[in-house]
Design an enzyme around this catalytic site. Structure first.
Site, PDB file in Angstrom:
ATOM      1  N   LEU A   1      25.492  35.921  40.492  1.00 50.41           N
ATOM      2  CA  LEU A   1      26.396  36.789  39.706  1.00 50.41           C
ATOM      3  C   LEU A   1      27.654  35.776  38.933  1.00 50.41           C
ATOM      4  O   LEU A   1      28.528  36.404  38.541  1.00 50.41           O
ATOM      5  CB  LEU A   1      27.114  37.974  40.638  1.00 50.41           C
ATOM      6  N   ARG A   2      27.309  34.801  39.255  1.00 45.86           N
ATOM      7  CA  ARG A   2      28.387  33.741  38.760  1.00 45.86           C
ATOM      8  C   ARG A   2      28.521  33.765  37.367  1.00 45.86           C
ATOM      9  O   ARG A   2      29.686  33.775  36.671  1.00 45.86           O
ATOM     10  CB  ARG A   2      28.081  32.311  38.955  1.00 45.86           C
ATOM     11  N   GLY A   3      27.416  34.222  36.622  1.00 47.27           N
ATOM     12  CA  GLY A   3      27.576  34.222  35.274  1.00 47.27           C
ATOM     13  C   GLY A   3      28.248  35.643  34.495  1.00 47.27           C
ATOM     14  O   GLY A   3      28.905  35.183  33.876  1.00 47.27           O
TER      15      GLY A   3
END
Lengths: 566, 334
Positions: free
Chosen positions: B272-274
């Site tokens: 989910l870092r994107g």
């Protein structure tokens, strides 16, 4: 093209320029073996208005940037700081520059970039074309000189007139360059295929220094032509295109320039049409100074990279961080080293009584710099041999058996050679990683026994799986080599459809991808008759093509070994 | 010592400059990775970044730049109470650096000369609350990369060796640059960079000439040149400061969140870092532009920088990840 005499003239001019503006030009990349010709160049260096300091390729941070002077610290019992070599502007002479590690290159490049007034003389003694100074440095050094082919008879002692140089230095700040000059140099750099913007910049500074030497206040056409010969010509990666008549006979340019690139060049040319004569003169100068074998050199650079597979294929690495310990030895305690405490104490032990008597300071243990023993380790990067085996069709059964045999033989040798082996089989519609990278003989036998055959030839899928394995292995510090064993043409495309044309195209693409990743490869044709498409595939891979009809496991493994050891 | 080439005077390379500015506005974005050819202004831009960063307040003499005395680590024995203003630290991590130098180690000189067991802080301590710059990051040795990953993740540096047991905060923004021809970067490290930028030599003759002209002016007429551009740099810094203040007052609608999520889904980026980076970066852009609300346009502007290094590599796709991101952005945010 260039003759020995004119090369030496350029060297002389180059040294004069360097003596006028050593810091601005960054320095000199001197590619020459040790010998009287190089000595003549080195003899001129004291004319540079900076102190000379010698580096070596494995120099540590402490020597470069300064730190604590251990000898003095231990002797006096208080911390004594020492200045690094880079603390003051200097002519940094780097012998054996071809052995410069990227780490040192980055630091020296940083020192040049910071404008601290350093001038680097990189003495590159490389024997092979790919044994050379890191590009991070060559890009920053204005003058590139290759003396390897130069006979001693074609050289004279370099004469530098100290007074003239001093005058030129004083004048340098006032030399002006017309805006047009900048544009012409930039344009010419593009036409010679020089991407880096540092090149025209350095050429401009060279031209300024030349003008200052000539006692002028403005850069003129002669200064420019010489600067182009000195700085731009040695960096050219392509022959400049002929104007107006696009000569069909001319050698095809290397594939670097992209279409848009070409467009811009044309635009640029039309913009400076009124200045064409100047461009032409500069272009001629550059062409005259281009190395005669430019194309051959470029080709060698390309193929060399593909076939060698980067630095240190399975090579021994002598490091001091990890690996198998080898005896510690006397050394300096700088940044890269680790102290071997036991060995240091052992070395110091016999001297204790004497030192206690001599020392002015009351201490239990007297250790001097000479006692320091440095830990050393040796490691080898492991090699990984990825077999990509064609398991298609009925005839494949025998071939597969031979391939299995070869894998086993090679694995048995692996203990001595520290090789890992992996096996990818492709058949039907897809490829499968039958044996992940391993050195275990037992595991190999078990997995190999279960290898089925039959179906189409999804060559591209096989190569794709091999590429994935290779990339993973490289990430884990191994040096992968891909060995393709097949007899036929691809007939299953990557998406699993039986389409011969698409399949061939996919296989070529995958081969190109493997080459792009610089993995060395070999193609072994096991068919009854050599297959032309496989030869083409081997060329795409940049790999040797070995036709081996009716090969047995022994011949196969020795062929592979021969290629690996080559 | 002369000052580095001013940031505002860098010609072109808009994406790189934008990424640097955004990371200065919100360090939480997580740093910038600049990949490109030689001589394209990578190192120049990073070295110039320091001039753009607003100063921080630190306890005088604290090795880890603590903002207040109670946050100073015990082992440092900071006796002073003075709070001083310092430029934001930008620490260079040289390639051949040793583990000791990065994390800190037993001060061997003190140990040998006075028999005292003291801790000598490393580069991570100096980089706390600042920037850690790695030139040629793709050539960094693996064990150093492991170390950095670990510390970047936890924000704390723990040293347990040679009879020392030391911990100190190490929160820094990674800035890396490199030449892709010389080696790849491990995906794990790639992922730690918030933004990634690809730079190439300008193809346009006029731009190239302008680059040379400014560089020449910098070298030949240093004072005049710096006088002119220092002003621009100061203005840019003021804008960055204003954007920082503005950051918290920005509104972010659910529609933008949805856009971010859809983009990442369509590109198949891991984790989910994107999304988070996409959101933070869009916010920083909006703040820099002085907008009231984050909009789709802001997302579109920075999508390539925030996502291109998070894609799974497809060996068959010769177009490269930038084209893939652009294509997907066109489709999703149509």
């Amino acid at each position: 093209m260039s003759t020995a005499g004119s090369v030496w003239t350029r060297v002389e001019v180059g040294l004069n320029v360097l003596a006028v503006d050593p810091a601005g030009l960054g320095g000199l990349w001197l590619r020459a073996r040790s010998g009287p010709v190089r000595d003549r160049v080195m003899a001129a260096l004291p004319a540079l208005p900076l102190p000379q300091k010698r580096l070596h390729p494995s120099i540590g941070d402490e020597q470069l940037f300064g730190g604590i002077d251990l000898t003095a610290t231990l002797a006096e019992g208080r911390v004594v700081q020492r200045k690094g070599l880079l603390a003051e502007p200097a002519v940094l002479v780097l012998p054996m520059a071809e052995r410069t590690q990227p780490g040192l290159a980055a630091r020296l490049a940083g020192a040049i970039d910071m404008g601290a007034g350093h001038c680097l003389i990189a003495m590159d003694e490389g024997a092979e074309p790919d044994e050379t100074l890191p590009a991070a440095l060559t890009d920053r050094l204005a003058l590139h000189v290759d003396l390897d082919a130069l006979p001693y008879g074609a050289t004279d002692p370099v004469e530098l007139d100290k007074d003239a140089l001093a005058q030129a230095r004083a004048r340098l700040g006032q030399v002006k360059a017309a805006p047009k000059v900048l544009e012409d140099l930039t344009l010419l750099a593009v036409r010679l295929g020089i991407d880096s913007l540092r090149a025209p910049m350095l050429a401009l500074r060279t031209a300024r220094a030349l003008a200052a030497l000539g006692g002028e206040d403005e850069v003129d056409i002669d200064d420019l032509t010489t600067a182009v010969e000195l700085v731009l010509a040695p960096r050219a990666t392509q022959f400049p295109e002929q104007e107006q008549d696009q000569d069909q006979q001319q050698e095809p340019p290397p594939p670097e320039p992209e279409p848009e690139d070409r467009q811009d060049q044309e635009q640029g040319e039309s913009q400076s049409l009124d200045e064409l004569p100047l461009q032409d003169i500069l272009l001629e100068a550059a062409q005259a100074a281009l190395p005669a074998d430019l194309l051959a050199q470029l080709a060698a650079k390309k193929s060399g990279r593909g076939a060698m597979g980067g630095a240190g294929a399975g090579a021994k690495l002598k490091g001091n961080r990890r690996g198998r310990p080898i005896p510690s030895r006397r050394g300096r305690l700088d940044s890269g080293n680790r102290l071997d405490v036991i060995a240091t104490l052992r070395a110091a032990a016999p001297w204790q009584t004497i030192r206690k008597q001599e020392s002015r300071i009351e201490r239990n243990l007297h250790i001097r710099t000479d006692d320091f023993r440095i830990r050393r380790f040796e490691e080898k990067s492991d090699r990984l041999l990825i077999f990509v085996v064609d398991a298609s069709g009925s005839a494949a059964m025998t071939r597969l058996a031979e391939a299995k045999g070869a894998v086993e033989i090679l694995l048995a040798e692996a203990y001595a050679r520290r090789d890992h082996v992996a096996l990818v089989a492709f058949r039907g519609e897809d490829a499968e990683l039958l044996l992940p990278p391993t050195r275990s003989l037992v595991q190999t036998k078990r997995r190999l026994a279960a290898l089925p055959g039959g179906g189409g030839t999804p060559l591209a899928a096989g190569l794709k799986t091999a590429l994935e394995v290779a990339i993973q292995a490289k990430g884990r510090g191994m040096t992968p080599t891909v060995a393709l064993l097949t007899d036929g043409r691809a007939n299953i495309a990557l998406d699993g459809t039986p389409n011969r044309a698409q399949a061939g195209e996919d296989a070529t693409k995958m081969a190109a991808a493997i080459r792009l990743n610089e993995f060395p490869a070999m193609v072994i044709d096991m068919g009854q008759r050599p297959e032309r498409s496989l030869k083409a595939l081997a060329d795409t891979l940049g790999a040797p093509y070995i036709p081996l009809p009716r090969a047995d496991a022994n011949r196969l493994s020795s062929a592979v070994s021969a290629v690996l050891d080559a | 010592m002369t000052q580095p080439f001013p940031f505002s005077a860098i010609v072109g390379q808009e994406e790189m400059k934008q990424a640097m500015i955004l990371t200065a506005i919100d360090p939480g974005i997580g740093g910038v990775l600049v990949f490109g050819d030689r001589g394209t202004g990578k190192s120049t831009a990073v070295r110039a970044l320091a001039a753009l960063l607003p100063p921080i307040k630190v306890v005088a003499g604290c090795p880890v730049n603590s903002p207040s005395l109670d946050r100073c680590p015990d082992w440092a024995h900071v006796g002073q109470h003075d709070i001083v203003e310092r430029p934001t630290p930008v620490v260079d991590l040289p390639l051949g650096v040793t583990e000791d130098r990065v994390v800190g180690a037993l001060d061997i000189e003190k140990a040998l000369s006075s028999g005292e067991k003291a801790f000598e802080p490393g580069l991570l301590a100096r980089a706390n609350r600042g920037y850690l710059y790695i030139d040629e990051v793709n050539l960094l040795e693996d064990h150093i990369v492991d170390l950095l990953l670990d510390v970047a993740q936890s924000g704390e540096n723990v040293v347990e060796r040679e009879g020392l047991s030391i911990r100190h905060p190490a929160r820094f923004v990674l800035v890396g640059s490199g030449n892709p021809e010389e080696g790849e970067l491990r995906p794990q490290l790639l992922d730690r960079f918030g933004l990634s930028v690809e730079v190439a030599s300008p193809k346009d003759i006029d731009t190239r000439i302008e680059v040379i002209r400014r560089r020449d002016a910098y070298e030949m007429d240093y004072d005049g040149f710096m006088g002119k551009w220092r002003q621009e740099d100061a203005e840019l810094r003021d804008r960055i400061l204003a954007a920082r203040a503005h950051l918290n007052t920005l509104k972010t609608s659910d529609a933008v969140l949805r856009d971010c999520a859809e983009l990442c889904l369509a590109l198949g980026s891991d984790g989910l870092r994107g999304e988070l980076t996409l959101l933070k970066t869009s916010r920083a852009v909006a703040a820099f532009e002085g907008a009231e609300e984050v909009t789709r346009d802001h997302v579109r502007k920075i999508a390539s920088s925030a996502l291109r290094h998070r894609l799974r590599r497809d060996p068959l796709d010769e177009a490269g990840s930038t084209t893939r991101v652009t294509r997907v952005v066109e489709e999703v945010l149509a």
